[in-house]
Design an enzyme around this catalytic site. Structure first.
Site, PDB file in Angstrom:
ATOM      1  CE  LYS A   1      -4.714   1.859  -0.335  1.00  0.00           C
ATOM      2  NZ  LYS A   1      -4.118   0.542  -0.040  1.00  0.00           N
TER       3      LYS A   1
ATOM      4  CB  SER B   1      -0.953   0.009   1.199  1.00  0.00           C
ATOM      5  OG  SER B   1      -2.015  -0.895   0.991  1.00  0.00           O
TER       6      SER B   1
ATOM      7  CB  SER C   1      -4.038   1.394   4.057  1.00  0.00           C
ATOM      8  OG  SER C   1      -3.276   1.033   2.930  1.00  0.00           O
TER       9      SER C   1
END
Length: 374
Positions: free
Chosen positions: A91, A88, A143
């Site tokens: 992101k 993640s 997240s």
């Protein structure tokens, strides 16, 4: 024989005078120096510090990097250019693309496709609306994969089109060991980044104050959703102010951490670890022991005086101090050299000279000297 030497010296004298005259051209007002450059000498304790500084802690991470952001110096790198699954931390690029479009108050509608991704989530509902800023809080604090897909479809119409934007932006930023296959970071063939690329990507995102504010936030209510940041570094380190975690089966534990001390930021990147916070703590502790920023300033003291035009002793005050990033073992080498202007302006607050902070022949920075009050 003596006569020959006298003739040679008489010819040499005009040459020396001419040379000195040339050297004085465009040299500015005359100055008086109160010291000289001293040679650099290494003492045993400095040699020991150099060796210790070079011995970074052993970490569990497959890739790791520590860098000072202000100087862009990478101080420690372990397989930092090897592309790996990055979970993640993906992101950060998703957020950067949203930020670059600038309309954080834009209202986005949650598509049904956002609910099928799985993994970490804000638990959004299809058809509900949130601002892009609210979605960024969900994206970066918890997240949220549903927030990532909502942002992607709102910007590009489809996730494939958004991924194309991600890869184009990575190329523009010079991220040569990075390739995206989705907006959220779940494992996928061809989805990877290197620690060095993630550092550069994070620096780009942190240039946006709203990004820096969001990743430093512990708790926030976004569009009716109560969010708590899952980045434990924020509570483990008093100086931490971000940035992003990531965990998948292939990527292992990942972390991009930021600490900010005295206005200077340090970033640590951890990829493929089994104990990311312990790794980050060990690397940051080593950094703090052997590196840091030094303020280059001289104190206002009785030694900081000069005679004015009338021959009276006057105190000199100092202007704003500068700072320099320097290994701690080099600090004893930094010596001040004062240059006092020999001009007629000795009014209070007028420039009286400058202090150069030298490390051997290297001028690290300066601090202005000003005439004090009568």
């Amino acid at each position: 024989m003596q006569k020959g030497r006298t003739v040679s010296q008489s010819r040499l004298l005009p040459c020396l005078i001419s040379l000195l005259a040339l050297l004085s051209v465009a040299a500015g007002p005359p100055v008086q120096r109160d010291g000289s450059r001293s040679p650099l000498r290494l003492y045993p304790h400095q040699v020991s510090s150099i060796r210790q500084a070079a011995q970074w802690p052993v970490v569990q991470a497959q890739s790791a990097l520590v860098a000072d952001v202000d100087t862009n110096q990478v101080l420690m790198a372990k397989q930092a250019d090897v592309p790996r699954p990055m979970a993640s931390t993906t992101k950060i690029m998703t957020a950067l693309l949203a930020l670059e479009r600038g309309d954080l108050d834009r209202v986005a509608t949650v598509p049904a496709a956002a609910l099928t991704v799985g993994g970490s989530s804000m638990y959004l509902q299809a058809g509900e609306t949130l601002t892009v800023e609210d979605l960024l809080y969900g994206l970066l604090l918890v997240s949220a994969n549903d927030a990532a897909v909502t942002i992607a479809l709102d910007i590009a119409g489809s996730e494939d089109a958004f991924v194309a934007l991600m890869n184009r932006r990575a190329s523009e930023l010079g991220l040569t060991q990075t390739h995206f296959m989705n907006a959220h970071g779940l494992d996928a063939p061809g989805h990877y980044a290197s620690a060095r690329d993630l550092y550069q990507l994070t620096v780009s995102a942190l240039r946006y104050p709203v990004f820096a504010r969001i990743v430093a936030t512990v708790n926030h209510n976004a569009g009716g959703y109560a969010l708590t940041n899952i980045n434990e570094l924020l509570t483990l380190d008093a100086h931490a102010d971000g940035v992003k975690t990531g965990t998948t089966d292939e990527a292992g534990e990942c972390l991009i951490g930021s600490v900010n001390q005295d206005g200077h930021r340090t970033i640590v990147v951890i990829l493929g670890s089994t104990q990311r916070y312990a790794d980050a703590n060990d690397l940051l502790a080593h950094y703090r022991s052997f590196y840091g920023w030094m303020t280059l300033s001289v104190p206002d003291s009785a030694l900081n005086r000069a005679r004015d035009r009338a021959g009276e002793w006057r105190f000199l005050t100092t202007g704003p101090a500068s700072t320099v990033f320097i290994p701690r073992w080099q600090r004893p080498w930094v010596q001040p050299l004062r240059e006092r202007l020999l001009d007629d302006n000795d009014q209070a607050g007028a420039p009286a000279g400058v202090v150069h902070f030298l490390q051997g022949d290297q001028d690290l920075g300066t601090q202005p000297l000003l005439w004090g009050a009568y």
